[in-house]
Design an enzyme around this catalytic site. Structure first.
Site, short mmCIF file in Angstrom:
data_model
loop_
_atom_site.label_atom_id
_atom_site.label_comp_id
_atom_site.label_asym_id
_atom_site.label_seq_id
_atom_site.Cartn_x
_atom_site.Cartn_y
_atom_site.Cartn_z
N LYS A 10 0.82 -1.22 0.00
CA LYS A 10 0.00 0.00 0.00
C LYS A 10 0.86 1.28 0.00
CE LYS A 10 -3.91 -2.33 2.28
NZ LYS A 10 -4.97 -2.21 3.32
N TYR A 50 -12.36 -1.75 -3.56
CA TYR A 50 -12.86 -1.94 -2.18
C TYR A 50 -14.38 -1.75 -2.12
CZ TYR A 50 -8.26 -2.37 0.09
OH TYR A 50 -7.03 -2.81 0.52
N ARG A 86 -2.27 -14.45 4.76
CA ARG A 86 -2.92 -13.68 5.83
C ARG A 86 -2.14 -13.84 7.13
NH1 ARG A 86 -7.36 -10.24 4.49
NH2 ARG A 86 -8.20 -10.63 6.58
N THR A 92 -5.36 -6.97 10.77
CA THR A 92 -5.65 -5.69 10.10
C THR A 92 -5.06 -4.52 10.89
OG1 THR A 92 -7.73 -6.66 9.36
CG2 THR A 92 -7.51 -4.28 9.13
N ARG A 103 2.70 -6.57 8.90
CA ARG A 103 2.01 -5.39 9.44
C ARG A 103 2.63 -4.96 10.77
NH1 ARG A 103 -4.04 -7.19 7.48
NH2 ARG A 103 -4.15 -5.87 5.62
N ASN A 113 -2.04 0.26 6.69
CA ASN A 113 -1.50 -0.99 7.23
C ASN A 113 -0.63 -1.78 6.25
OD1 ASN A 113 -3.56 -1.86 5.64
ND2 ASN A 113 -4.72 -2.88 7.25
N HIS A 116 -2.10 -5.46 1.57
CA HIS A 116 -3.40 -6.12 1.42
C HIS A 116 -3.15 -7.59 1.14
CE1 HIS A 116 -7.32 -7.26 -0.24
NE2 HIS A 116 -6.65 -7.81 -1.22
N GLU A 127 -9.67 -10.27 -7.56
CA GLU A 127 -8.71 -9.17 -7.36
C GLU A 127 -7.55 -9.26 -8.35
OE1 GLU A 127 -9.85 -8.78 -2.63
OE2 GLU A 127 -7.87 -9.50 -3.18
P1 ATP Z 1 -7.10 -5.87 3.35
O1 ATP Z 1 -8.42 -6.18 2.71
O2 ATP Z 1 -6.53 -4.51 2.94
O3 ATP Z 1 -6.11 -6.97 3.21
P2 ATP Z 1 -8.15 -6.72 5.86
O4 ATP Z 1 -8.77 -7.82 5.07
O5 ATP Z 1 -7.22 -7.11 6.97
O6 ATP Z 1 -7.33 -5.74 4.92
P3 ATP Z 1 -10.67 -5.36 5.78
O7 ATP Z 1 -11.68 -5.52 6.85
O8 ATP Z 1 -10.87 -6.05 4.48
O9 ATP Z 1 -9.25 -5.75 6.42
O10 ATP Z 1 -10.49 -3.80 5.54
C1 ATP Z 1 -9.91 -3.33 4.34
C2 ATP Z 1 -9.00 -2.17 4.65
O11 ATP Z 1 -9.78 -1.07 5.10
C3 ATP Z 1 -7.99 -2.41 5.78
O12 ATP Z 1 -6.83 -3.07 5.38
C4 ATP Z 1 -7.68 -1.00 6.20
O13 ATP Z 1 -6.76 -0.38 5.31
C5 ATP Z 1 -9.04 -0.32 6.06
N1 ATP Z 1 -9.76 -0.36 7.33
C6 ATP Z 1 -10.38 -1.40 7.91
N2 ATP Z 1 -10.93 -1.09 9.08
C7 ATP Z 1 -10.66 0.22 9.26
C8 ATP Z 1 -10.96 1.18 10.28
N3 ATP Z 1 -11.65 0.83 11.36
N4 ATP Z 1 -10.50 2.43 10.12
C9 ATP Z 1 -9.80 2.81 9.02
N5 ATP Z 1 -9.49 1.96 8.01
C10 ATP Z 1 -9.91 0.69 8.13
MG MG Z 2 -9.90 -7.50 3.33
#
Ligand code: ATP
Ligand code: MG
Length: 138
Positions: A10, A50, A86, A92, A103, A113, A116, A127
């Site tokens: 990212k 997203y 993962r 996350t 992370r 973070n 992805h 994706e």
């Molecule tokens: P990713 O999909 O990026 O791998 P993830 O699967 O761990 O991350 P998701 O729940 O899919 O988490 O959320 C997608 C992305 O949205 C997160 O990686 C983060 O960048 C952002 N995000 C998630 N929760 C929050 C939050 N509470 N506040 C701000 N940004 C968030």
């Molecule tokens: Mg995700």
């Protein structure tokens, strides 16, 4: 269980110069790169990627962050790729990520973070198809 996943390094991580170190950790963990590009998303493209989070309160922040600078997009191959990746990237929220995960080492906050990782085999395909044509994957 499929053997491919999709990742992005990212904008927070590319701008801090962590790209090489993150790729090194991914490759040392046994993942093979099957496709890769250095690209900057528009807000619209980040929003489409997203789309499942469109109704979440952090969607605007997420889209503006993900289009704020270049990313590295890649398709990775390894046995049990989605789950193993993962595990390699960690939770996350980096504050909750296990020691040694990408992370934990490179991410600043739940929003910014560093990486992805696809959350299912089905999404890994969707994706990967979002970023790469047949000519760009091997
Ligand atoms: P990713 O999909 O990026 O791998 P993830 O699967 O761990 O991350 P998701 O729940 O899919 O988490 O959320 C997608 C992305 O949205 C997160 O990686 C983060 O960048 C952002 N995000 C998630 N929760 C929050 C939050 N509470 N506040 C701000 N940004 C968030
Ligand atoms: Mg995700």
């Amino acid at each position: 269980m499929s053997n491919r996943t999709f990742t992005m390094i990212k904008p927070d991580a590319t701008s801090k110069g962590y790209t090489g170190a993150i790729l090194d950790q991914i490759i040392k963990a046994g993942f093979q790169v099957k496709a890769m590009k250095w690209i900057k998303l528009s807000e619209e493209q980040a929003g489409l990627f997203y789309d499942i989070h469109r109704e979440r309160p952090f969607f605007g922040e997420l889209v503006s962050f993900m289009s704020s600078g270049p990313i590295v997009a890649a398709i990775l191959e390894k046995e049990n790729a989605v789950a193993d990746f993962r595990k390699l990237i960690g939770a996350t929220n980096p504050a909750q990520a296990e020691e040694g995960t990408i992370r934990k080492k490179f991410a600043a906050s739940i929003g910014e973070n560093a990486v992805h990782g696809s959350d299912s085999d089905e999404n890994a395909i969707i994706e990967g198809d979002f970023f790469f044509s047949k000519l760009e994957r091997f």
